[in-house]
Design a protein around this motif. Sequence first.
Motif: not given
Length: 645
Positions: A261, A264, A353, A553-555, A557
Amino acid sequence: MRKILTQILIFTALYMMVFAIMRAVMLSSIIVPNNSNWGGVFLYGLGHDIRTFSAIFLPLFLCGFLSYFSGFIKLNLSKAYQILSSIYLAIISFIVAIFAFINFYYYQIYQNKIDMFIFGLKDDDTTALLSIIWSDYPVILILIIALIFTIFCVWINAKILKIKFKKTNQPLWVLIICNLILLYAYSIALRGHPTYNALRASTYQFSSFKPFNEISTNPIMALSWASKEYKNQAHFPPVKMSRIKELEEILFPIFSTTSPNANHAKTHIHFNLMESFGLGLLQEDERLEKELLGSLYSHFQSDFVFRRFLPSTSGTIDSLNRILFQSPIINLTSSKFQKTKLPFTAIDTYKKAGYKVVFAYAGNAAWYNINYFLKAQGVDEIIDETILISQYPNAKSSKHPYGIKDEYMYNKIFEIFNNATTPTIVISLGISNHPPYLHKGQNELNLDLNNSEINRYATDYKALLNAYSYANNSFGEYINRVKNSKFKDNIIIAATGDHPNREYKFDYKTEIAFGHSVPFYLYIPRNLQHNIYYDKYRIGSHKDIFPTLYNLSLNKTKYLSMGGKNMLSKPSDDRLEFAMHINVWANKDGIYPNSSPNGYKFQNYTTLKNSDEVFNLSDDKAEFHKLYEEFSYSVLALRLGLSVE
């Protein structure tokens, strides 16, 4: 002894008659399928009552045997027994009358026998709950009826105690045999079966139609089961790592990892848990939906909405625990682990994050000790009614037993995002659709409902629908502001209901799962909509909310998935395509209520409503719910450091 037996038999019969009337009234308030074995409710109810009252009258029964020895010790205890037994029976009579009413109203609200949610009276805001009970239910009338019944029972007892029995001239050996038979019969009554302990909390179900099972139980016995379950939740037994690995192999992996993502930790997140936001009230009626959703209706039309969606439980704190902390323990926030930082929660994942985490609540943050627990989890800021009233003086006039109007909470949340300089996630919990349903919009609804529709409601339907509409409209107005704000392209909003409205009765013939359903709403700006796969008829539940948000929303993770999936990605693992509620679960093949050995087919692929087509369960489906609950606790125990090799 004969006089005491007469007491036991007469009062047992009288109390069973009270509960039989209670069951008949409860049955009259539900829609019973054709050819249903409603007689089983009374038959099994009789068994529950015999077990309950044989236990209650055990002290009197033992006094009967002690009376055989009074001659040896030269004591005349008959006067003392008359006084004490009268007091004892007066207390029991009052309890029986009160519990008949409690059971009736509890079922109307929760569609369930008395269970551990009743201890919310102690753990929740006790003053608020008592004020709602006082205003919504005929408390004075119930107390008067219970008192009259108690006086009547005391009068009957006085008549029984005046009975003069003729002395028996039977040989001693005959009396001994009779008493041994009596002891054996009483032990059977206590156990409910000649050879094993029947009608227990784990074996009380006799019908595939859930209401029959719940109504048949004895409310006093159900309270004792609930008390044991509640106390057991205070204990956290260790689990074996070997069993956790075995459950992973049977079900699915504990952890997953988000897709790549590029945004992120740049996007704001707002997760809104809405009080009693059930789909049942809308009943798939567009005219009604427009009125009851208000400003939220247009967003339901333009954004992502999943309607074949189940909440985790039928309680707010329980659902919140499962969504945020992946915990099946209802009183985790006030347990011995209340100051323990729990890894892999939604809070922990976003904190790591780089997010600022805010919890906003339109009620009081002392509720279930949630403020202290959230601080231990790393929440940066907690906003509740006290803070909101200090910042918005007009909010005080909207105060009701559970908090203030949701609009003030939304005002504060908008302000937080508008002034945010770092990625922020706000987790919010509204209360405006909570009893006693005092909150409403500027214009009251004027809905023209027919009698069958009105009969669906267990309370004042006008007040309920006005509160429901107000809560939805307030959220819709907030989204309007967001979509016209400077941060409109940098925020994802997710919302769902904690549970459906409890005072709206659902039809067990067609709404076994639908009756529990809540929507899952998502606003995602177009610039953040990458690789979106949207099937609005996809089945999901609370377990899927944060896996969806993580992937948006997070890469790359790592997160705790617990069978959760990204609702906006193409299905890749059939094992995850299910919805889970504590009373029922569902997948693409059908609906599986816990109380039934069968599954039910859907009416069609667009709804959670079931048809009357029944099918037998395979072993894996029959065991799935039980295994999932065991898995949930096992993973919690692992994260609390309670695993052993």
